[in-house]
Design a protein around this motif. Sequence first.
Motif, PDB file in Angstrom:
ATOM      1  N   SER A 113      98.273  25.211 -51.733  1.00  0.00           N
ATOM      2  CA  SER A 113      98.107  23.837 -52.194  1.00  0.00           C
ATOM      3  C   SER A 113      99.436  23.227 -52.619  1.00  0.00           C
ATOM      4  O   SER A 113      99.760  22.079 -52.259  1.00  0.00           O
ATOM      5  CB  SER A 113      97.115  23.799 -53.364  1.00  0.00           C
ATOM      6  OG  SER A 113      96.969  22.480 -53.855  1.00  0.00           O
ATOM      7  N   ASP A 128      92.974  22.334 -61.150  1.00  0.00           N
ATOM      8  CA  ASP A 128      92.351  23.320 -60.260  1.00  0.00           C
ATOM      9  C   ASP A 128      92.334  24.705 -60.897  1.00  0.00           C
ATOM     10  O   ASP A 128      91.376  25.474 -60.721  1.00  0.00           O
ATOM     11  CB  ASP A 128      93.095  23.366 -58.926  1.00  0.00           C
ATOM     12  CG  ASP A 128      92.809  22.158 -58.053  1.00  0.00           C
ATOM     13  OD1 ASP A 128      91.897  21.371 -58.402  1.00  0.00           O
ATOM     14  OD2 ASP A 128      93.493  21.995 -57.031  1.00  0.00           O
ATOM     15  N   ASN A 169      85.203  16.832 -61.117  1.00  0.00           N
ATOM     16  CA  ASN A 169      84.616  17.190 -59.834  1.00  0.00           C
ATOM     17  C   ASN A 169      83.845  18.491 -59.975  1.00  0.00           C
ATOM     18  O   ASN A 169      84.336  19.558 -59.617  1.00  0.00           O
ATOM     19  CB  ASN A 169      85.692  17.320 -58.761  1.00  0.00           C
ATOM     20  CG  ASN A 169      85.105  17.570 -57.385  1.00  0.00           C
ATOM     21  OD1 ASN A 169      83.901  17.463 -57.191  1.00  0.00           O
ATOM     22  ND2 ASN A 169      85.951  17.914 -56.429  1.00  0.00           N
ATOM     23  N   ASN A 203      92.506  14.208 -54.612  1.00  0.00           N
ATOM     24  CA  ASN A 203      93.663  14.815 -55.265  1.00  0.00           C
ATOM     25  C   ASN A 203      94.923  14.689 -54.417  1.00  0.00           C
ATOM     26  O   ASN A 203      95.971  14.222 -54.881  1.00  0.00           O
ATOM     27  CB  ASN A 203      93.396  16.293 -55.570  1.00  0.00           C
ATOM     28  CG  ASN A 203      92.358  16.485 -56.646  1.00  0.00           C
ATOM     29  OD1 ASN A 203      92.053  15.569 -57.396  1.00  0.00           O
ATOM     30  ND2 ASN A 203      91.805  17.681 -56.727  1.00  0.00           N
ATOM     31  N   SER A 241      91.165  15.779 -61.047  1.00  0.00           N
ATOM     32  CA  SER A 241      90.818  17.129 -60.613  1.00  0.00           C
ATOM     33  C   SER A 241      89.624  17.679 -61.389  1.00  0.00           C
ATOM     34  O   SER A 241      88.726  18.299 -60.813  1.00  0.00           O
ATOM     35  CB  SER A 241      92.024  18.049 -60.779  1.00  0.00           C
ATOM     36  OG  SER A 241      91.710  19.380 -60.446  1.00  0.00           O
ATOM     37  N   VAL A 274      97.213  18.276 -60.721  1.00  0.00           N
ATOM     38  CA  VAL A 274      96.240  18.876 -59.810  1.00  0.00           C
ATOM     39  C   VAL A 274      96.231  20.392 -59.972  1.00  0.00           C
ATOM     40  O   VAL A 274      95.165  21.029 -60.012  1.00  0.00           O
ATOM     41  CB  VAL A 274      96.566  18.489 -58.352  1.00  0.00           C
ATOM     42  CG1 VAL A 274      95.677  19.267 -57.374  1.00  0.00           C
ATOM     43  CG2 VAL A 274      96.373  16.992 -58.146  1.00  0.00           C
TER      44      VAL A 274
END
Length: 220
Positions: A173, A63, A136, A36, A133, A59
Amino acid sequence: MPQARANPIMLSQYGVLNVWTYLAGTIFIVLLPGPNSLFVLATGAGRGVRAGYQAALGVFVGDSILMALTAAGAASVLRLLPMVFFALKAAGAVYLTYLGIRLLMSAWRPGPAQAHTISGGPGSPFRKALLLSLLNPKAILFLLSFFVQFVDPAYPHPALSFLILAAILQTCSLLYLSVLIFGGARLAAAFRRRQGLARAGSGMVGLLFLWFAGRMAFDA
């Protein structure tokens, strides 16, 4: 007073334990290189600040969805249905492989290199980053195992505790991704002046994506 010293911003009243330990762990996790952050950096370098923030938004949304699924119990579903977990892992590995191969092809393609090839060619940075993203499933299991250590099991509203932890993680982040975007934008000028450097960057990112794909496919 011992509780106030351990958690001076008093998040314990919302079921959050050891907030400073959580913050330190979050910073370490955010700084770890991954597909990412690498994609956001490459997009900022290849297509500029605006495209970099589009990738960062992808992202962020991805997330956030994974965190919501974690709080809703998706981790338990993945444990109970291992075939779903492995199917998602396979899809993520395939997508990373696709991106990696495209980048390697752009690095070796004859003729003038285009700056945007380092971020995987044309297309929406937001959609690419969002898909990267979401593909995963390990992130859901990781988030649960990480978050649960800092949630008071006696607190009656654990969803609020998860929301606070998620907000801290997302803030760290976004700050880190902003640094990567502006750092990547500075590289763009060098890529435009030196086509060989642009190709080398595309090849390096492609190899790293293939490495991430291999880890996702074969790690337990």
